[in-house]
Design an enzyme around this catalytic site. Sequence first.
Site, mmCIF file in Angstrom:
data_model
loop_
_atom_site.group_PDB
_atom_site.id
_atom_site.type_symbol
_atom_site.label_atom_id
_atom_site.label_comp_id
_atom_site.label_asym_id
_atom_site.label_seq_id
_atom_site.Cartn_x
_atom_site.Cartn_y
_atom_site.Cartn_z
ATOM 1 N N ALA A 277 14.622 0.909 -19.981
ATOM 2 C CA ALA A 277 15.284 1.837 -20.951
ATOM 3 C C ALA A 277 14.438 2.951 -20.852
ATOM 4 C CB ALA A 277 15.494 1.416 -22.206
ATOM 5 N N HIS A 310 11.412 -0.666 -29.107
ATOM 6 C CA HIS A 310 10.358 -0.148 -28.131
ATOM 7 C C HIS A 310 10.709 1.356 -27.934
ATOM 8 C CE1 HIS A 310 7.838 -0.220 -24.194
ATOM 9 N NE2 HIS A 310 8.477 0.897 -24.136
ATOM 10 N N GLU A 311 11.893 1.519 -27.391
ATOM 11 C CA GLU A 311 12.515 3.264 -27.389
ATOM 12 C C GLU A 311 12.319 3.906 -28.520
ATOM 13 O OE1 GLU A 311 12.357 3.796 -24.130
ATOM 14 O OE2 GLU A 311 12.271 1.652 -23.395
ATOM 15 N N HIS A 314 9.062 5.050 -29.449
ATOM 16 C CA HIS A 314 8.776 6.229 -28.601
ATOM 17 C C HIS A 314 8.935 7.625 -29.244
ATOM 18 C CE1 HIS A 314 6.998 4.902 -24.904
ATOM 19 N NE2 HIS A 314 7.821 3.895 -24.510
ATOM 20 N N GLU A 333 2.973 3.712 -23.995
ATOM 21 C CA GLU A 333 3.699 2.622 -23.525
ATOM 22 C C GLU A 333 3.333 1.289 -24.318
ATOM 23 O OE1 GLU A 333 6.426 2.693 -22.251
ATOM 24 O OE2 GLU A 333 6.736 4.370 -21.164
#
Length: 870
Positions: A277, A310-311, A314, A333
Amino acid sequence: MQNQNLKRLEAQDRSAAVKTLSYDVTLDVRDAEDPAVAWFPSESVITFEASPGGSTFLDFIGDSVQAVFLNGKKLPVDEVVEGSRIRLDGLRELNQVTVLARALYSRSGEGLHRYVDPADGKTYLYTQYEPADARRVFANFEQPDLKARYTFHVTAPAHWHVASNGAETARTPLASDARAARWDFAETLPLSTYITAVLAGPYFKAEDSWTGTDADGEPLVVPLALFCRASLAESFDTDTLFAQTKRGLDFFSELFDYPYPWGKYDQAFVPEYNLGAMENPGLVTFTEEYVFASKATQAQYEQRANTLLHEMAHMWFGDLVTMQWWDDLWLKESFADFMGTLGVDRASDFTTSWVNFANQRKAWAYVQDQLPTTHPVVADIPDLEAAKQNFDGITYAKGAAVLKQLVAYVGFDAFVEGARSYFKRHEFGNTTLADLLHELDAASGKELASWSEAWLETSGISTLRLEIQDDDGVITAAGIVQDAVDPVTGATALRPHRLRLGLYEPDAQGRLVRTEVLDLDVDGAETEVEALTGRPRPALALLNDDDLSYAKIRLDDVSYETVTGQLDLLDDPMARALAWNAVWSATRDGQRPAEEYLRMAMRFAHTEGTIGVLQSVLSNAVFAVNHYVPADGRDSLRDELTRTAVARLQDAEPGSDAQLAWARCVMALSLHSGEALHLITGLLGGGRQVDGLVLDTKLRWAALQALAAHGRLDRPALDAELAREDNADARAGHALAVAARPTAEAKAEAWAACGPDTELSNRNFSATIAGFMTGSSRLLAPYVEPYFERLTSVWSSMSIGMASRLVLGFFPDAQDLAPGQAPAEHPVVVQCDQWLAAHEDAPRALRRLILEERDKLVRALKAQAAGSQV
């Protein structure tokens, strides 16, 4: 002129010379449905500040630059365009440059990727830029610290959906072209080039919204959208995805005490994606492998939730606050990897998030950290090629594991307080490690410079082992020994570990249970564990229980015997995962013969209740029998493993995740073993049945690949299977099966198809290579020399993404150690050494790949040697 590989020093000079303010980008993709049209018009209008009289350059990789205007003056293209750069001289304090260009559609997943769906013939577009492929779509200053506000305009077929980072503000049919329309999007907040995005095509779209709270305590309504290809719409579980998205936004907005800043939250699942992704704010893109058209296990759904969160993390770590240069890639990351796992644990219904983190993500880091090319979490990234390769297990998983250790060290509340201060102080800006440490120092009251030096600024992995002395079962002395050498510098790199030692004994029913846990601070080469003195020696002493630290763990002899002989009696999922990891680590390091791990897998894998762990164990077993077992015993042991897998498949609960995992294992083993071919043939033909097992597209093609690899299916038969069901998964499966046929002609055809001038898309390119590599050593031996001969030409003529696929995919890694031969004397290892010696001036990124593949091969040969000594 080859100047695509931007150097860090060049980027520093450019950011000192200019300050970007805004971009206005116009793309015209109305002709994308015509495969004969290779390019599309791109216009980039950039407003920026500079020192009067100074010079700088823009980046663009495409078909051609048509015109350049600087402050209203047209510049001579043939003079200012040099390779992938556009030189700008005579700058003013405030400047505006306009670049008219022809950008190229991509089939490699880099830039603007174009995909034609074989299911219905529809054309889809999406962008993917990280770390530096926005310059394949529009001219720009391609580096993360030159942020700006962006406004996008896209002309596309009128019946398409089009999206970008900002919200759609207008959609206007073209009076001059009835088949097209122009989309205009709202100006964004400041972004780096690599997280801008465009999506265009006849996508299926679902919509919803989430309501949170803004900085003033007022309701904040965030529009949500989900996209996928139209032919996948029936498999698109939008309700589940929207529900997870809302829970994630609830969780992170509260955790970070900073309202979601990007207006809308679109998520697009796209074909032939190079990554899992990408965190483009307002338009996150995912691989469509997460749209489960074929049956998926609970572990796969959990992994999708992890990636989604996770995305989402961000949006704060990486998008709101961005690293200054790729040296500090970990600043986004590592945090997103940690936060994704934390989010699944606290904001989803999945219960094994940290178990799978220990078993899968950290296993990736452990492998990467033992390569000769390992690097600190805070890496030295001199250029873009190095940046491209540092999206690795160190930057993601080791960094996340180190953050978990940091949380154990400073406390969760202090960690969160530091993160909140970090966002508020540096919002929409760029940072380095020092900026983060400043906030964490203040929040925790601890000076973290020495901790950072030990964990973030050194390379390699610590190995911890518990040494116990006993007298007739009573412990007389115990201590933890730490071995740690930085492989980059060669210096000792002992690290402080805050961890737990779990003590396990059989209970009244004979189950292995934790009777006590000791919280320990391990520092230095030896740490005495006085609390164990005088106690009975436990059946299992598990170092790093609960997986708080990052280290390889060696089991003492008694614990090893307990694990390999009684693992099915250990009920705790995390403890089992750590036990599997410890035995696998000893196998990889050649300390224990691979056969021991395989015997353990055959005996206990079917008792493993965590599906993610089971999948990892079976994957490790397949790899071990193919690479780590000595050649003279490999076929018989692989056949035995295949027979065991078939028995477990037939005994598994019908329709269960375990049944699917065993079925996949049988298919993978059958690429080389003939033990299950009769069953596979029967399943495909309908003459055999396993209750509850459905041969959907992916599993069916795995079965066809096994038969093709043994010469049981020819090209016409495989073509007929593709005609029966033509879709993206089937085409990739077909490409692998065709290349897997055990004939010299099939291998020659696959080799030729995957050259620098390949017409294959990125996914089918990799599938063809994978099929080629299933061949016997006799079939593949003629390609070893040509492989090394074309490395430099491949690297110079292909994009780094496609070149890396070729270099890694075709590396001749399936080799056998001859009797009496040292691993370093193996002919392929010698060829690696000769190539490296003769190409000291080859691109650093290419040399890194060869060094890593050489190391993996030597490791496999050492494991074979360990097995031969039994």
